[in-house]
Scaffold this motif. Structure first.
Motif, short mmCIF file in Angstrom:
data_model
loop_
_atom_site.label_atom_id
_atom_site.label_comp_id
_atom_site.label_asym_id
_atom_site.label_seq_id
_atom_site.Cartn_x
_atom_site.Cartn_y
_atom_site.Cartn_z
N GLU A 247 0.83 -1.21 0.00
CA GLU A 247 0.00 0.00 0.00
C GLU A 247 0.86 1.26 0.00
O GLU A 247 0.51 2.27 -0.61
N THR A 248 2.00 1.21 0.68
CA THR A 248 2.89 2.38 0.71
C THR A 248 3.42 2.70 -0.68
O THR A 248 3.54 3.87 -1.06
N LEU A 249 3.70 1.67 -1.48
CA LEU A 249 4.24 1.90 -2.83
C LEU A 249 3.23 2.62 -3.73
O LEU A 249 3.61 3.25 -4.71
N HIS A 250 1.94 2.55 -3.38
CA HIS A 250 0.95 3.30 -4.16
C HIS A 250 1.18 4.81 -4.07
O HIS A 250 0.61 5.57 -4.86
N GLN A 251 1.98 5.28 -3.12
CA GLN A 251 2.30 6.70 -3.09
C GLN A 251 3.06 7.12 -4.35
O GLN A 251 3.04 8.28 -4.73
N TRP A 252 3.70 6.16 -4.99
CA TRP A 252 4.38 6.42 -6.26
C TRP A 252 3.47 6.03 -7.44
O TRP A 252 3.16 6.85 -8.27
N TRP A 253 3.06 4.75 -7.49
CA TRP A 253 2.15 4.32 -8.56
C TRP A 253 0.72 4.43 -8.09
O TRP A 253 0.28 3.70 -7.21
N TYR A 254 0.01 5.36 -8.65
CA TYR A 254 -1.31 5.91 -8.44
C TYR A 254 -1.17 7.39 -8.12
O TYR A 254 -1.85 8.21 -8.72
N MET A 267 -1.88 -1.24 -13.93
CA MET A 267 -0.77 -0.27 -14.06
C MET A 267 -0.20 0.13 -12.72
O MET A 267 0.99 0.46 -12.62
N ASP A 268 -1.02 0.12 -11.66
CA ASP A 268 -0.44 0.41 -10.34
C ASP A 268 -0.46 -0.79 -9.41
O ASP A 268 0.43 -0.96 -8.59
N GLU A 269 -1.42 -1.69 -9.55
CA GLU A 269 -1.49 -2.83 -8.62
C GLU A 269 -0.35 -3.84 -8.86
O GLU A 269 0.16 -4.44 -7.92
N SER A 270 0.03 -4.04 -10.11
CA SER A 270 1.04 -5.09 -10.38
C SER A 270 2.42 -4.72 -9.88
O SER A 270 3.21 -5.59 -9.54
#
Length: 271
Positions: A247-254, A267-270
């Motif tokens: 979930e933290t990585l979504h700060q970059w992808w999304y 595009m962001d979940e994978s």
């Protein structure tokens, strides 16, 4: 709810001193259309004010109130994405993250009972007594894909540091073990993500206990983690590490790297 199932009452839409009409898009009933009296040209700007009342449902989800917690995540209003082909409003879907948002600059003045602890996009820069058992907060953020507020009188706060970013975990006091594990995981992951994908863009990152029927939800500057995850026994320690780092990585992808979560979730979940 009105006859169309909406939780919002639009009182008026104004452009300066002029009240302007609006309507709901026929094929996407959660898309509000405000025709402007004149086109906005390149380099020009316009300010439209919307006065509305939002009726929060008592149920689990991204927004509403449930189990002593109030959540406003991906809520009204947000400007639809616009490109050379025109406006691309995404319909409201009550599960997962079907968002397609342009970045915007958000700030908020929030009045709420004095005992509420708040997690939000951006940073609380000022707090004052509003009288009558209430307080007033001023929240400032930089560019973000959304603006989220989650609060509860039962929250306790745990604080750490990851590079220049302050990391906060807000949850009920009975979940201290999980909160400290989540805090350590985020503080370990963010410096790696800073090296790999670019520096985290905000001064603060919040992890907050949410109330919805899935495990985690990304927001700008904040992630919501369901209460049942906070209640995971210590044997589930590796799952907490996985979920928080994901979930933290979504700060970059999304968030930093915008994606069309409605049509291209991979595009962001994978990542």
């Amino acid at each position: 709810l009105d006859k169309n199932g909406r939780h919002i009452d639009i009182h008026k839409v104004t452009l300066g001193d002029q009240v302007i009409p609006f309507h709901w898009q026929e094929d996407i009933q959660t898309a509000m259309v405000v025709p402007l009296p004149v086109p906005v040209g390149p380099g020009q700007s316009v300010t439209v004010e919307i006065a509305f009342t939002l009726h929060l449902p008592n149920r689990q989800g991204r927004w509403g109130w449930y189990n002593d917690t109030t959540s406003l995540a991906n809520w009204y209003p947000i400007l639809a994405y616009y490109d050379e082909c025109g406006w691309k409003p995404a319909p409201f879907v009550a599960w997962h993250q079907p968002f397609y948002n342009e970045a915007g600059v958000y700030s908020a003045r929030l009045t709420l009972p004095w005992d509420q602890k708040v997690a939000s996009t951006g940073t609380i820069v000022h707090e004052e007594d509003a009288g009558g058992g209430y307080k007033r907060l001023e929240i400032v953020g930089c560019c973000a894909r959304d603006f989220t507020i989650v609060c509860s009188h039962r929250f306790v706060e745990y604080v750490g540091q990851a590079g220049r970013a302050k990391v906060r975990v807000l949850c009920f006091p009975e979940y201290e073990w999980a909160a400290r594990k989540m805090l350590a995981t985020a503080c370990e992951a963010i410096p790696d993500y800073n090296r790999w994908f670019g520096t985290y863009p905000y001064d603060e990152f919040d992890i907050v206990q949410g109330q919805f029927p899935w495990n985690g939800n990304e927001c700008s500057g904040l992630i919501m983690i369901d209460e049942r995850v906070f209640a995971v026994p210590k044997v589930g320690e590796m799952y907490l590490e996985h979920l928080i780092s994901h979930e933290t990585l979504h700060q970059w992808w999304y968030n930093v790297i915008g994606t069309n979560g409605f049509c291209e979730t991979f595009m962001d979940e994978s990542v």
